[in-house]
Enzyme design. Structure first.
Site, PDB file in Angstrom:
ATOM      1  N   SER A 260      33.107  41.058  39.253  1.00 33.66           N
ATOM      2  CA  SER A 260      33.043  40.703  40.477  1.00 33.66           C
ATOM      3  C   SER A 260      31.514  40.105  40.835  1.00 33.66           C
ATOM      4  O   SER A 260      30.347  41.368  40.706  1.00 33.66           O
ATOM      5  CB  SER A 260      33.140  41.546  40.860  1.00 33.66           C
ATOM      6  OG  SER A 260      35.276  41.537  40.825  1.00 33.66           O
TER       7      SER A 260
ATOM      8  N   HIS B   1      34.719  36.058  42.763  1.00 37.46           N
ATOM      9  CA  HIS B   1      35.826  35.124  41.592  1.00 37.46           C
ATOM     10  C   HIS B   1      35.146  33.567  42.060  1.00 37.46           C
ATOM     11  O   HIS B   1      36.527  33.436  42.956  1.00 37.46           O
ATOM     12  CB  HIS B   1      36.323  36.192  40.926  1.00 37.46           C
ATOM     13  CG  HIS B   1      36.089  36.697  40.322  1.00 37.46           C
ATOM     14  ND1 HIS B   1      36.194  36.908  38.958  1.00 37.46           N
ATOM     15  CD2 HIS B   1      36.238  38.280  41.018  1.00 37.46           C
ATOM     16  CE1 HIS B   1      36.203  38.724  38.911  1.00 37.46           C
ATOM     17  NE2 HIS B   1      35.991  39.260  40.330  1.00 37.46           N
TER      18      HIS B   1
ATOM     19  N   HIS C 199      43.041  38.124  37.143  1.00 35.36           N
ATOM     20  CA  HIS C 199      43.158  39.724  36.867  1.00 35.36           C
ATOM     21  C   HIS C 199      45.025  40.276  36.620  1.00 35.36           C
ATOM     22  O   HIS C 199      45.616  38.959  37.058  1.00 35.36           O
ATOM     23  CB  HIS C 199      42.687  40.101  37.816  1.00 35.36           C
ATOM     24  CG  HIS C 199      41.366  39.937  38.063  1.00 35.36           C
ATOM     25  ND1 HIS C 199      40.717  39.261  38.738  1.00 35.36           N
ATOM     26  CD2 HIS C 199      40.134  41.045  37.263  1.00 35.36           C
ATOM     27  CE1 HIS C 199      39.510  38.932  38.989  1.00 35.36           C
ATOM     28  NE2 HIS C 199      39.177  40.198  37.651  1.00 35.36           N
TER      29      HIS C 199
ATOM     30  N   TYR D 289      46.496  42.418  38.159  1.00 42.38           N
ATOM     31  CA  TYR D 289      46.543  42.181  39.510  1.00 42.38           C
ATOM     32  C   TYR D 289      47.270  41.490  39.900  1.00 42.38           C
ATOM     33  O   TYR D 289      47.778  41.582  41.534  1.00 42.38           O
ATOM     34  CB  TYR D 289      45.549  43.835  40.297  1.00 42.38           C
ATOM     35  CG  TYR D 289      44.317  42.757  39.872  1.00 42.38           C
ATOM     36  CD1 TYR D 289      44.030  41.737  41.961  1.00 42.38           C
ATOM     37  CD2 TYR D 289      43.137  43.533  39.657  1.00 42.38           C
ATOM     38  CE1 TYR D 289      43.442  41.634  41.518  1.00 42.38           C
ATOM     39  CE2 TYR D 289      42.544  43.148  39.530  1.00 42.38           C
ATOM     40  CZ  TYR D 289      41.414  42.247  40.974  1.00 42.38           C
ATOM     41  OH  TYR D 289      40.716  41.582  41.307  1.00 42.38           O
ATOM     42  N   GLU D 290      46.542  39.858  39.920  1.00 38.85           N
ATOM     43  CA  GLU D 290      47.218  38.681  40.773  1.00 38.85           C
ATOM     44  C   GLU D 290      48.180  38.535  40.496  1.00 38.85           C
ATOM     45  O   GLU D 290      49.291  37.639  41.387  1.00 38.85           O
ATOM     46  CB  GLU D 290      45.992  38.538  39.772  1.00 38.85           C
ATOM     47  CG  GLU D 290      44.541  38.505  40.547  1.00 38.85           C
ATOM     48  CD  GLU D 290      43.655  37.169  39.587  1.00 38.85           C
ATOM     49  OE1 GLU D 290      43.498  36.139  40.587  1.00 38.85           O
ATOM     50  OE2 GLU D 290      43.100  37.083  38.824  1.00 38.85           O
TER      51      GLU D 290
ATOM     52  N   ALA E 266      32.326  44.769  37.244  1.00 38.10           N
ATOM     53  CA  ALA E 266      31.590  45.215  38.129  1.00 38.10           C
ATOM     54  C   ALA E 266      32.680  46.967  37.451  1.00 38.10           C
ATOM     55  O   ALA E 266      34.143  46.877  37.439  1.00 38.10           O
ATOM     56  CB  ALA E 266      32.462  45.105  39.976  1.00 38.10           C
TER      57      ALA E 266
ATOM     58  N   MET F  14      39.332  47.210  36.305  1.00 34.57           N
ATOM     59  CA  MET F  14      40.388  46.428  36.221  1.00 34.57           C
ATOM     60  C   MET F  14      40.421  44.978  35.549  1.00 34.57           C
ATOM     61  O   MET F  14      41.340  44.259  35.412  1.00 34.57           O
ATOM     62  CB  MET F  14      41.517  46.213  37.644  1.00 34.57           C
ATOM     63  CG  MET F  14      40.988  46.901  38.163  1.00 34.57           C
ATOM     64  SD  MET F  14      41.143  46.645  40.511  1.00 34.57           S
ATOM     65  CE  MET F  14      40.794  48.466  40.901  1.00 34.57           C
ATOM     66  N   SER F  15      39.589  44.893  34.552  1.00 33.85           N
ATOM     67  CA  SER F  15      39.874  43.774  33.062  1.00 33.85           C
ATOM     68  C   SER F  15      38.874  44.177  32.153  1.00 33.85           C
ATOM     69  O   SER F  15      38.979  45.102  31.341  1.00 33.85           O
ATOM     70  CB  SER F  15      38.827  43.144  34.280  1.00 33.85           C
ATOM     71  OG  SER F  15      37.928  43.730  34.438  1.00 33.85           O
TER      72      SER F  15
ATOM     73  N   ASN G  20      30.096  51.472  42.025  1.00 34.10           N
ATOM     74  CA  ASN G  20      29.829  52.527  43.038  1.00 34.10           C
ATOM     75  C   ASN G  20      31.124  53.387  42.735  1.00 34.10           C
ATOM     76  O   ASN G  20      30.668  53.590  41.199  1.00 34.10           O
ATOM     77  CB  ASN G  20      31.536  52.531  43.887  1.00 34.10           C
ATOM     78  CG  ASN G  20      32.812  51.670  42.834  1.00 34.10           C
ATOM     79  OD1 ASN G  20      32.678  51.157  42.777  1.00 34.10           O
ATOM     80  ND2 ASN G  20      33.180  53.085  42.802  1.00 34.10           N
TER      81      ASN G  20
ATOM     82  N   HIS H  89      36.757  46.908  48.447  1.00 32.80           N
ATOM     83  CA  HIS H  89      35.790  45.712  46.837  1.00 32.80           C
ATOM     84  C   HIS H  89      33.842  44.720  47.827  1.00 32.80           C
ATOM     85  O   HIS H  89      33.575  44.389  47.540  1.00 32.80           O
ATOM     86  CB  HIS H  89      37.035  44.650  46.989  1.00 32.80           C
ATOM     87  CG  HIS H  89      36.911  43.243  46.709  1.00 32.80           C
ATOM     88  ND1 HIS H  89      37.032  43.438  45.392  1.00 32.80           N
ATOM     89  CD2 HIS H  89      36.807  41.880  46.979  1.00 32.80           C
ATOM     90  CE1 HIS H  89      36.180  42.087  44.816  1.00 32.80           C
ATOM     91  NE2 HIS H  89      36.601  41.295  45.820  1.00 32.80           N
TER      92      HIS H  89
HETATM   93  N1  HPA Z   1      38.165  51.557  40.325  1.00 30.39           N
HETATM   94  C1  HPA Z   1      37.967  50.372  39.078  1.00 30.39           C
HETATM   95  N2  HPA Z   1      38.063  49.110  39.764  1.00 30.39           N
HETATM   96  C2  HPA Z   1      36.753  49.503  39.973  1.00 30.39           C
HETATM   97  C3  HPA Z   1      36.150  50.141  40.641  1.00 30.39           C
HETATM   98  C4  HPA Z   1      36.389  51.572  40.834  1.00 30.39           C
HETATM   99  O1  HPA Z   1      36.516  52.229  41.255  1.00 30.39           O
HETATM  100  N3  HPA Z   1      34.867  49.863  41.071  1.00 30.39           N
HETATM  101  C5  HPA Z   1      34.319  48.460  41.475  1.00 30.39           C
HETATM  102  N4  HPA Z   1      35.966  48.300  40.201  1.00 30.39           N
END
Ligand code: HPA
Length: 291
Positions: free
Chosen positions: A32, A63, A93, A95-96, A123, A221-222, A245, A257
């Site tokens: 990301s 993306h 991903h 989740y998509e 990320a 998540m990847s 973050n 996001h």
């Molecule tokens: N959690 C999960 N996936 C993420 C995060 C998070 O805090 N930040 C960026 N991708």
């Protein structure tokens, strides 16, 4: 049964070869907001994912969804040869809604193209409370809390072992080269364990406390499905997380996001320079050792 994944990867590889004849020295998956590195490549062949037979479509903001294959300019005076780099600007991903076979088809395709070296970036949320915002974390190992393997299903010997070893998913040699490169640039580089979840919702503070106990330093998540597939195919992998973050509950604020992507674009240029310096070392190191 539909067409075997091996044959699908071969078909995608054949299509890509029509656009570029150079052997690919290394493949890079950009997470990301980290897409900028691709812009530094010279004479690029740019192939949107939707043109590649069988590739899924990238549906997530941040993306862009294209494969860029080009030459990395050699450092002036280094005497290095130019490296050919294949960059995925954006990934698929779980989740998509895609099956992990679709998520990892690009990695299979790189395998079919003869790629042996892979950089996976993402990320991630910082679970380790010592990590600062915008820090880079070298992935030393992972925990697969997606609770599903991309290798599940009928086995095809052409893809690799049925029970591949996972004791060194992320090459120690590459980690060392990444540390040296960060030192050269006086760039802070943390290291730690990446924990993968399905998403797409972010975590609760209680989940993050649990992950800390489990030994995770970052959460995302990847990456993990791609790393498993790449290992099965015998690739050497470097993994890097950008800590966009602090994970849920480590600060008072919510996670969104937009700020994840903003952090990506803030560091994207420096990260591009880091990869530009690191890639030739990775290619040289493994060429000397194995070819
Ligand atoms: N959690 C999960 N996936 C993420 C995060 C998070 O805090 N930040 C960026 N991708």
């Amino acid at each position: 049964m539909g067409v075997a994944i091996f044959d699908r990867a071969q078909a995608s590889a054949r299509y890509i070869r029509e656009h570029t004849s150079n052997p690919i020295d290394i493949a890079v998956v950009l997470g990301s907001g980290l897409g900028e590195f691709a812009e530094t490549l010279v004479d690029p062949a740019i192939i949107p994912y939707e043109q590649i037979p069988d590739f899924a479509r990238s549906t997530v903001e941040g993306h862009s969804g294209r494969l860029v294959i080009g030459q990395l300019p050699a450092m002036p005076g280094s005497g290095q040869r130019k490296n050919t780099v294949a960059v995925m600007q954006g990934r698929f991903h779980y989740y998509e809604g895609y099956a992990l076979e679709e998520v990892t088809l690009p990695i299979r395709t790189f395998g079919a193209l003869g790629v042996k070296r892979l950089i996976l970036t993402n990320a991630a949320g910082g679970v380790n409370p010592l990590f600062k915002l915008g820090a880079l974390m070298l992935i030393t190992d992972h925990i697969n809390l997606m609770m599903i393997s991309p290798l599940r299903g009928q086995h095809d010997n052409r893809l690799g072992d049925r029970f591949p070893d996972m004791t060194e998913v992320y090459s120690r040699e590459y980690q060392q080269l990444a540390r040296e490169t960060a030192d050269e640039m006086e760039l802070a580089l943390d290291s730690g364990v990446y924990l993968a979840l399905q998403g797409p919702n972010y975590e609760t503070p209680a989940e993050i406390r649990m992950m800390r106990v489990l030994g995770a330093d970052a959460v995302g998540m990847s990456t993990v499905p791609e790393a498993i597939v790449a290992r099965q195919m015998g690739m050497q992998i470097l993994g890097i997380s950008l800590i966009t973050n602090q994970a849920a509950g480590l600060t008072n604020g919510p996670i969104d996001h937009e700020s994840v992507m903003k952090m990506g674009s803030q560091i994207s240029r420096q990260f591009g320079e880091f990869l530009g310096r690191l890639v030739p070392k990775m290619v040289k190191e493994t060429t000397e050792h194995t070819e």
